[in-house]
Design a protein around this motif. Sequence first.
Motif, PDB file in Angstrom:
ATOM      1  N   TRP A   1      46.716  40.832  47.029  1.00  0.00           N
ATOM      2  CA  TRP A   1      46.724  39.466  46.208  1.00  0.00           C
ATOM      3  C   TRP A   1      45.919  39.887  44.905  1.00  0.00           C
ATOM      4  O   TRP A   1      44.855  40.701  44.957  1.00  0.00           O
ATOM      5  CB  TRP A   1      45.950  38.445  46.823  1.00  0.00           C
ATOM      6  CG  TRP A   1      47.061  38.232  47.904  1.00  0.00           C
ATOM      7  CD1 TRP A   1      46.648  38.633  49.280  1.00  0.00           C
ATOM      8  CD2 TRP A   1      48.062  37.523  48.100  1.00  0.00           C
ATOM      9  NE1 TRP A   1      47.747  38.121  50.446  1.00  0.00           N
ATOM     10  CE2 TRP A   1      48.521  37.212  49.349  1.00  0.00           C
ATOM     11  CE3 TRP A   1      48.973  36.545  47.335  1.00  0.00           C
ATOM     12  CZ2 TRP A   1      49.780  36.657  49.987  1.00  0.00           C
ATOM     13  CZ3 TRP A   1      50.021  35.937  47.595  1.00  0.00           C
ATOM     14  CH2 TRP A   1      50.421  36.071  49.000  1.00  0.00           C
ATOM     15  N   PHE A   2      46.521  39.141  43.644  1.00  0.00           N
ATOM     16  CA  PHE A   2      45.859  39.435  42.354  1.00  0.00           C
ATOM     17  C   PHE A   2      45.246  38.189  42.185  1.00  0.00           C
ATOM     18  O   PHE A   2      45.815  37.220  41.971  1.00  0.00           O
ATOM     19  CB  PHE A   2      46.961  39.890  41.453  1.00  0.00           C
ATOM     20  CG  PHE A   2      46.381  40.431  40.269  1.00  0.00           C
ATOM     21  CD1 PHE A   2      45.478  41.420  40.010  1.00  0.00           C
ATOM     22  CD2 PHE A   2      46.658  39.418  38.943  1.00  0.00           C
ATOM     23  CE1 PHE A   2      44.796  41.794  38.558  1.00  0.00           C
ATOM     24  CE2 PHE A   2      45.947  40.109  37.778  1.00  0.00           C
ATOM     25  CZ  PHE A   2      45.268  40.968  37.538  1.00  0.00           C
TER      26      PHE A   2
ATOM     27  N   ILE B   1      29.960  40.620  36.419  1.00  0.00           N
ATOM     28  CA  ILE B   1      31.173  40.039  36.719  1.00  0.00           C
ATOM     29  C   ILE B   1      31.595  40.092  37.993  1.00  0.00           C
ATOM     30  O   ILE B   1      32.309  39.525  38.793  1.00  0.00           O
ATOM     31  CB  ILE B   1      32.128  40.465  35.653  1.00  0.00           C
ATOM     32  CG1 ILE B   1      31.776  39.685  34.318  1.00  0.00           C
ATOM     33  CG2 ILE B   1      33.768  39.983  35.916  1.00  0.00           C
ATOM     34  CD1 ILE B   1      32.380  40.379  32.943  1.00  0.00           C
ATOM     35  N   VAL B   2      31.645  41.462  38.372  1.00  0.00           N
ATOM     36  CA  VAL B   2      32.190  42.165  39.816  1.00  0.00           C
ATOM     37  C   VAL B   2      31.327  41.412  40.745  1.00  0.00           C
ATOM     38  O   VAL B   2      32.131  41.050  41.807  1.00  0.00           O
ATOM     39  CB  VAL B   2      31.887  43.657  39.744  1.00  0.00           C
ATOM     40  CG1 VAL B   2      31.905  44.208  41.210  1.00  0.00           C
ATOM     41  CG2 VAL B   2      32.930  44.334  38.842  1.00  0.00           C
ATOM     42  N   ASN B   3      30.008  41.255  40.526  1.00  0.00           N
ATOM     43  CA  ASN B   3      29.108  40.328  41.593  1.00  0.00           C
ATOM     44  C   ASN B   3      29.534  39.073  41.852  1.00  0.00           C
ATOM     45  O   ASN B   3      29.776  38.640  42.983  1.00  0.00           O
ATOM     46  CB  ASN B   3      27.685  40.337  41.279  1.00  0.00           C
ATOM     47  CG  ASN B   3      26.894  40.098  42.522  1.00  0.00           C
ATOM     48  OD1 ASN B   3      27.468  40.422  43.680  1.00  0.00           O
ATOM     49  ND2 ASN B   3      25.777  39.359  42.033  1.00  0.00           N
ATOM     50  N   THR B   4      30.138  38.422  40.731  1.00  0.00           N
ATOM     51  CA  THR B   4      30.871  37.091  40.935  1.00  0.00           C
ATOM     52  C   THR B   4      32.169  37.065  41.554  1.00  0.00           C
ATOM     53  O   THR B   4      32.466  36.234  42.398  1.00  0.00           O
ATOM     54  CB  THR B   4      31.208  36.756  39.356  1.00  0.00           C
ATOM     55  OG1 THR B   4      29.934  36.447  38.750  1.00  0.00           O
ATOM     56  CG2 THR B   4      31.787  35.162  39.365  1.00  0.00           C
ATOM     57  N   TYR B   5      32.900  38.190  41.233  1.00  0.00           N
ATOM     58  CA  TYR B   5      34.247  38.523  42.375  1.00  0.00           C
ATOM     59  C   TYR B   5      33.778  38.494  43.817  1.00  0.00           C
ATOM     60  O   TYR B   5      34.464  37.834  44.499  1.00  0.00           O
ATOM     61  CB  TYR B   5      35.094  39.544  41.880  1.00  0.00           C
ATOM     62  CG  TYR B   5      35.459  39.581  40.286  1.00  0.00           C
ATOM     63  CD1 TYR B   5      35.400  38.376  39.646  1.00  0.00           C
ATOM     64  CD2 TYR B   5      35.622  40.748  39.802  1.00  0.00           C
ATOM     65  CE1 TYR B   5      36.136  38.461  38.297  1.00  0.00           C
ATOM     66  CE2 TYR B   5      36.359  40.809  38.639  1.00  0.00           C
ATOM     67  CZ  TYR B   5      36.344  39.630  37.850  1.00  0.00           C
ATOM     68  OH  TYR B   5      36.884  39.805  36.488  1.00  0.00           O
ATOM     69  N   ILE B   6      32.617  39.335  43.856  1.00  0.00           N
ATOM     70  CA  ILE B   6      32.625  39.379  45.672  1.00  0.00           C
ATOM     71  C   ILE B   6      31.914  38.081  45.916  1.00  0.00           C
ATOM     72  O   ILE B   6      32.439  37.818  47.176  1.00  0.00           O
ATOM     73  CB  ILE B   6      31.325  40.446  45.623  1.00  0.00           C
ATOM     74  CG1 ILE B   6      31.927  41.916  45.058  1.00  0.00           C
ATOM     75  CG2 ILE B   6      30.924  40.674  46.873  1.00  0.00           C
ATOM     76  CD1 ILE B   6      30.840  43.010  45.015  1.00  0.00           C
TER      77      ILE B   6
ATOM     78  N   ILE C   1      38.068  44.048  48.331  1.00  0.00           N
ATOM     79  CA  ILE C   1      38.611  44.345  46.993  1.00  0.00           C
ATOM     80  C   ILE C   1      38.712  45.735  46.558  1.00  0.00           C
ATOM     81  O   ILE C   1      38.110  46.837  46.867  1.00  0.00           O
ATOM     82  CB  ILE C   1      37.361  43.770  46.116  1.00  0.00           C
ATOM     83  CG1 ILE C   1      37.270  42.518  46.207  1.00  0.00           C
ATOM     84  CG2 ILE C   1      37.524  44.290  44.625  1.00  0.00           C
ATOM     85  CD1 ILE C   1      35.945  41.735  45.467  1.00  0.00           C
ATOM     86  N   TYR C   2      39.987  46.011  46.047  1.00  0.00           N
ATOM     87  CA  TYR C   2      40.382  47.294  45.766  1.00  0.00           C
ATOM     88  C   TYR C   2      40.526  47.700  44.092  1.00  0.00           C
ATOM     89  O   TYR C   2      40.726  48.599  43.926  1.00  0.00           O
ATOM     90  CB  TYR C   2      41.693  47.694  46.263  1.00  0.00           C
ATOM     91  CG  TYR C   2      43.003  46.842  46.359  1.00  0.00           C
ATOM     92  CD1 TYR C   2      43.560  46.931  45.147  1.00  0.00           C
ATOM     93  CD2 TYR C   2      43.076  45.895  47.084  1.00  0.00           C
ATOM     94  CE1 TYR C   2      44.779  46.204  44.846  1.00  0.00           C
ATOM     95  CE2 TYR C   2      44.262  44.831  46.630  1.00  0.00           C
ATOM     96  CZ  TYR C   2      45.082  45.179  45.504  1.00  0.00           C
ATOM     97  OH  TYR C   2      46.097  44.353  45.456  1.00  0.00           O
ATOM     98  N   SER C   3      40.683  46.461  43.322  1.00  0.00           N
ATOM     99  CA  SER C   3      40.774  46.658  41.943  1.00  0.00           C
ATOM    100  C   SER C   3      39.967  45.555  41.215  1.00  0.00           C
ATOM    101  O   SER C   3      39.868  44.543  41.660  1.00  0.00           O
ATOM    102  CB  SER C   3      42.009  46.988  41.398  1.00  0.00           C
ATOM    103  OG  SER C   3      42.565  45.593  41.444  1.00  0.00           O
TER     104      SER C   3
ATOM    105  N   PHE D   1      40.737  40.335  40.052  1.00  0.00           N
ATOM    106  CA  PHE D   1      40.393  41.342  41.029  1.00  0.00           C
ATOM    107  C   PHE D   1      41.632  41.154  41.954  1.00  0.00           C
ATOM    108  O   PHE D   1      42.220  40.368  42.256  1.00  0.00           O
ATOM    109  CB  PHE D   1      39.207  41.246  41.778  1.00  0.00           C
ATOM    110  CG  PHE D   1      38.819  40.263  42.625  1.00  0.00           C
ATOM    111  CD1 PHE D   1      39.237  40.139  43.899  1.00  0.00           C
ATOM    112  CD2 PHE D   1      38.389  38.735  41.832  1.00  0.00           C
ATOM    113  CE1 PHE D   1      39.101  38.889  44.593  1.00  0.00           C
ATOM    114  CE2 PHE D   1      38.244  37.670  42.644  1.00  0.00           C
ATOM    115  CZ  PHE D   1      38.435  37.865  44.058  1.00  0.00           C
ATOM    116  N   GLY D   2      41.771  42.445  42.446  1.00  0.00           N
ATOM    117  CA  GLY D   2      43.051  42.685  43.790  1.00  0.00           C
ATOM    118  C   GLY D   2      42.235  42.882  44.815  1.00  0.00           C
ATOM    119  O   GLY D   2      40.973  43.419  45.214  1.00  0.00           O
ATOM    120  N   CYS D   3      42.682  42.228  45.854  1.00  0.00           N
ATOM    121  CA  CYS D   3      41.970  42.356  47.353  1.00  0.00           C
ATOM    122  C   CYS D   3      43.107  42.217  48.316  1.00  0.00           C
ATOM    123  O   CYS D   3      44.296  41.729  48.100  1.00  0.00           O
ATOM    124  CB  CYS D   3      41.189  40.817  47.408  1.00  0.00           C
ATOM    125  SG  CYS D   3      42.008  39.399  47.290  1.00  0.00           S
TER     126      CYS D   3
END
Length: 147
Positions: A61-62, A77-82, A99-101, A110-112
């Motif tokens: 999923w995107f 930003i990445v930490n927010t995604y996590i 998360i892969y992207s 992000f892609g997960c």
Amino acid sequence: MLSSVAQKLIGRRFSHYPSSSLCILSRYFSSDSGSNNSVLPETTKLTRTPVLVEGCDYEHWFVVMEAPKGYPLRDEIVNTYIKTLAMALGSEEDAKKSIYSVSTKYYYAFGCKVPEDLVFKIKTLPNVKWVLPDSYSGDPGDNSYGG
């Protein structure tokens, strides 16, 4: 009733989709003042066609997020995604594995890899704009994925 232009467009563009999908599409092209063109309720089941996008497996999923305020660093930003994904999965460790992207420059997404039944939960999380199926090659040795 659909306009003749919309009928031709739907007939040509979506002729390979099941007729039940066309009924859903016709709700959005309808000019009938009595029709309800609101967003479909969450519980509505859409007919899934075998393959809409090459590589789409409904496991990858995107997730598109709202743009962050200010100018945070990439790591922030990445930490927010996590943290966002962890709200659906239950732990940050599981979110990191899923998360892969990531995209942090021109758009925020992000892609997960998560089961399809979690998608509705992810859609309701803070700052999530959209959750879309991601066409992922799926081949572990293939590094050509551009996400």
